[in-house]
Design a protein around this motif. Structure first.
Motif, PDB file in Angstrom:
ATOM      1  N   GLU A  36       0.817  -1.215   0.000  1.00  0.00           N
ATOM      2  CA  GLU A  36       0.000   0.000   0.000  1.00  0.00           C
ATOM      3  C   GLU A  36       0.852   1.267   0.000  1.00  0.00           C
ATOM      4  N   ARG A  37       2.054   1.207   0.559  1.00  0.00           N
ATOM      5  CA  ARG A  37       2.909   2.400   0.620  1.00  0.00           C
ATOM      6  C   ARG A  37       3.382   2.816  -0.766  1.00  0.00           C
ATOM      7  N   GLN A  77      12.500   0.763  -6.740  1.00  0.00           N
ATOM      8  CA  GLN A  77      11.326  -0.009  -6.314  1.00  0.00           C
ATOM      9  C   GLN A  77      11.706  -1.033  -5.249  1.00  0.00           C
ATOM     10  N   LEU A  78      12.832  -1.719  -5.423  1.00  0.00           N
ATOM     11  CA  LEU A  78      13.285  -2.652  -4.389  1.00  0.00           C
ATOM     12  C   LEU A  78      13.520  -1.935  -3.060  1.00  0.00           C
ATOM     13  N   TYR A  82      12.544  -2.118   1.821  1.00  0.00           N
ATOM     14  CA  TYR A  82      13.454  -2.159   2.966  1.00  0.00           C
ATOM     15  C   TYR A  82      12.832  -1.450   4.165  1.00  0.00           C
ATOM     16  N   GLN A  83      12.886  -2.119   5.327  1.00  0.00           N
ATOM     17  CA  GLN A  83      12.415  -1.514   6.567  1.00  0.00           C
ATOM     18  C   GLN A  83      13.316  -2.016   7.688  1.00  0.00           C
ATOM     19  N   LEU A  97      12.628  -6.408   5.702  1.00  0.00           N
ATOM     20  CA  LEU A  97      11.595  -6.276   4.670  1.00  0.00           C
ATOM     21  C   LEU A  97      10.290  -5.779   5.270  1.00  0.00           C
ATOM     22  N   ALA A  98       9.672  -4.835   4.593  1.00  0.00           N
ATOM     23  CA  ALA A  98       8.394  -4.293   5.046  1.00  0.00           C
ATOM     24  C   ALA A  98       7.237  -5.258   4.800  1.00  0.00           C
ATOM     25  N   LEU A  99       7.373  -6.157   3.825  1.00  0.00           N
ATOM     26  CA  LEU A  99       6.332  -7.125   3.500  1.00  0.00           C
ATOM     27  C   LEU A  99       6.825  -8.533   3.825  1.00  0.00           C
ATOM     28  N   PRO A 100       5.912  -9.483   4.028  1.00  0.00           N
ATOM     29  CA  PRO A 100       6.315 -10.862   4.331  1.00  0.00           C
ATOM     30  C   PRO A 100       6.770 -11.638   3.094  1.00  0.00           C
TER      31      PRO A 100
END
Length: 144
Positions: A36-37, A77-78, A82-83, A97-100
């Motif tokens: 969503e971000r 985009q990659l 990153y988080q 990673l921000a997503l699973p």
């Protein structure tokens, strides 16, 4: 009772149009994850093994179907994935990673080409971009 049916259909169509159906399966048995971000849709796992850059380009293209065109992401985009506060296992390393997303290692090819024989990949362990001289035996993860 009949009035509720159009509301349910409308809600169902809204979810699909936003790309929120994470359980949808397509080519290669990959599920989709909607970020969503960034507004981007990703495969939920990397390729089954490390690939050369040119193999990665072909791999993403092979996941395309009549509804979706898949490709290697740009380095920018990659970077949206990153988080630093979200460590998780990727192979024998930790990735942020921000997503699973499931990765076999923290190094993921991008489609970005800075010039010559260089290709860029993202390091999800440290949040860095690397552009080494490409060699035929250099293998990285591929996420589409």
């Amino acid at each position: 009772m009949n009035a509720a049916l159009p509301v349910l259909l409308f809600l169902g169509l809204s979810c699909l149009s936003l790309g929120l159906s994470a359980d949808t399966r397509q080519g290669g048995n990959h599920g989709r994850l909607f970020d969503e971000r960034s507004g981007l849709t990703w495969t939920d796992t990397s390729a089954p093994r490390g690939l050369s850059w040119s193999e990665g380009v072909r791999y993403c293209s092979s996941l395309s179907d009549t509804n979706t065109v898949w490709r290697l992401p740009s380095i920018d985009q990659l970077a949206t994935l990153y988080q630093a506060e979200a460590p998780r296992r990727c192979g024998s390393n930790l990735c942020h990673l921000a997503l699973p997303v499931v990765l076999g290692s923290p190094y993921v090819w991008s489609r970005s080409i800075p010039g010559g024989q260089r290709r860029t990949y993202y390091d999800f362990r440290h949040g860095t971009r690397l552009s080494p001289q490409i060699r035929p035996d250099l293998r990285r993860q591929v996420l589409c």
